[in-house]
Write an enzyme that holds these catalytic residues in place. Structure first.
Site, PDB file in Angstrom:
ATOM      1  N   ASP A   1       1.023  -1.159  -0.090  1.00  0.00           N
ATOM      2  CA  ASP A   1      -0.019   0.049  -0.104  1.00  0.00           C
ATOM      3  C   ASP A   1       0.838   1.354   0.025  1.00  0.00           C
ATOM      4  O   ASP A   1       1.433   1.608   1.171  1.00  0.00           O
ATOM      5  CB  ASP A   1      -0.867  -0.044   1.288  1.00  0.00           C
ATOM      6  CG  ASP A   1      -1.888   1.329   1.353  1.00  0.00           C
ATOM      7  OD1 ASP A   1      -1.773   1.923   0.276  1.00  0.00           O
ATOM      8  OD2 ASP A   1      -2.520   1.350   2.525  1.00  0.00           O
TER       9      ASP A   1
ATOM     10  N   THR B   1      -2.856   0.636 -21.340  1.00  0.00           N
ATOM     11  CA  THR B   1      -2.860  -0.438 -20.336  1.00  0.00           C
ATOM     12  C   THR B   1      -4.568  -0.473 -19.864  1.00  0.00           C
ATOM     13  O   THR B   1      -5.199   0.257 -20.462  1.00  0.00           O
ATOM     14  CB  THR B   1      -2.247   0.212 -19.160  1.00  0.00           C
ATOM     15  OG1 THR B   1      -2.973   1.509 -18.614  1.00  0.00           O
ATOM     16  CG2 THR B   1      -0.685   0.352 -19.369  1.00  0.00           C
TER      17      THR B   1
ATOM     18  N   TYR C   1      -1.954  14.941 -11.333  1.00  0.00           N
ATOM     19  CA  TYR C   1      -0.948  14.186 -11.726  1.00  0.00           C
ATOM     20  C   TYR C   1       0.386  14.715 -12.421  1.00  0.00           C
ATOM     21  O   TYR C   1       1.509  14.176 -12.088  1.00  0.00           O
ATOM     22  CB  TYR C   1      -1.705  13.188 -12.763  1.00  0.00           C
ATOM     23  CG  TYR C   1      -0.858  12.222 -13.552  1.00  0.00           C
ATOM     24  CD1 TYR C   1      -0.585  11.013 -12.810  1.00  0.00           C
ATOM     25  CD2 TYR C   1      -0.333  12.329 -14.913  1.00  0.00           C
ATOM     26  CE1 TYR C   1       0.116   9.930 -13.373  1.00  0.00           C
ATOM     27  CE2 TYR C   1       0.455  11.308 -15.627  1.00  0.00           C
ATOM     28  CZ  TYR C   1       0.516  10.177 -14.929  1.00  0.00           C
ATOM     29  OH  TYR C   1       1.390   9.139 -15.190  1.00  0.00           O
TER      30      TYR C   1
ATOM     31  N   LYS D   1       4.323  13.893 -11.247  1.00  0.00           N
ATOM     32  CA  LYS D   1       5.157  13.115 -12.198  1.00  0.00           C
ATOM     33  C   LYS D   1       6.265  14.208 -12.378  1.00  0.00           C
ATOM     34  O   LYS D   1       7.248  13.800 -12.580  1.00  0.00           O
ATOM     35  CB  LYS D   1       4.587  12.799 -13.337  1.00  0.00           C
ATOM     36  CG  LYS D   1       3.454  11.830 -13.194  1.00  0.00           C
ATOM     37  CD  LYS D   1       3.667  10.452 -12.331  1.00  0.00           C
ATOM     38  CE  LYS D   1       4.627   9.454 -13.244  1.00  0.00           C
ATOM     39  NZ  LYS D   1       4.828   8.302 -12.645  1.00  0.00           N
TER      40      LYS D   1
END
Length: 254
Positions: free
Chosen positions: A66, A193, A158, A162
């Protein structure tokens, strides 16, 4: 060139339950590396990755972690290195996304993405560096994103997390290079994906709009990213350090 390009290399791959991380773990096993595959909550996906790795005839193990608590990233490295008997390559591929307008993020959502995407790679790299510095060799590969380099609407959190991966790569490469450790970053473009496919399916027209900015007019496969990752950690690429390598079909070239 040897038939197996990283034979005998002790490798930890995070984010190995699915997508790019799973493809990297599988490809590295085929190329002769022993693998500790660190997954998340997708136990079935991790089991498939481990079956593929052991099927390649190498030592392979792993478990789920986790990473919303970045302390677990340190444990990930410690347990993986104990299983492998050391560590030569660490690939940080675990990551999370959250698509929504800037003003709609909660404090909990911000903390979660920073824990998984920014703090966990950093904590894991600390532990990997301790092992690698003692042996005066090693490679760390951070999986970043082209979204660390460009602004994307409804994707600011995000993008921000990143971006930390990219400058972390440069900082670690500068500090660890004298100790025989190479640190580089792979920045993929859109790679299909299961998670990305669900995003595309849930947002009509979104995939088509992204293709407009990709000059080769298609998305990448996880296996293509695994091929780039393999080159980046292989001995034939031993002079690269602190690089951010994009593989995005031309998205950031325009």
């Amino acid at each position: 060139m040897p038939d197996k390009r990283i034979e005998g290399q002790r490798t930890i791959v995070s984010g190995a339950s699915s997508g790019i991380g799973a493809a990297i773990a599988k490809r590295f096993a085929v190329e002769g590396a022993s693998v500790w595959a660190a997954g998340g909550s997708n136990a079935e996906g991790l089991e498939r990755t481990l079956e593929a790795c052991t099927g390649a005839g190498v030592k392979a193990g792993g478990k789920g972690y986790d990473l919303s608590d970045s302390n677990n990233a340190a444990t990930l490295i410690q347990e993986g290195a104990a299983f492998l008997g050391g560590l030569d390559i660490f690939v940080s591929c675990a990551g999370a996304r959250n698509h929504k307008p800037l003003t709609e993020f909660s404090g909990e959502e911000v903390n979660f993405l920073f824990e998984v995407n920014a703090k966990s790679p950093f904590r894991a790299s600390i532990e990997a560096a301790k092992i690698m510095m003692a042996q005066k060799s090693g490679r760390i590969l951070i999986i970043g994103s082209i979204h660390a380099m460009i602004g994307v609407e409804d994707n600011s959190l995000y993008c921000t997390t990143k971006a930390s991966n990219h400058n972390m790569t440069r900082a670690l490469a500068t500090e660890l290079g004298p100790h025989g450790i190479r640190v580089n970053c792979l920045a993929p473009g859109t790679t299909v994906t299961d998670r990305v496919q669900k995003i595309h399916d849930n947002r009509p027209g979104y995939a088509e709009s992204k293709l407009e900015n990709i000059s080769v007019k298609r998305f990448a496969t996880p296996e293509e990213m695994a091929g780039v990752a393999l080159f980046m950690v292989s001995g034939e690429n031993d002079f690269m350090n602190g690089a951010i390598v994009t593989s995005d079909g031309g998205t950031t070239a325009a």
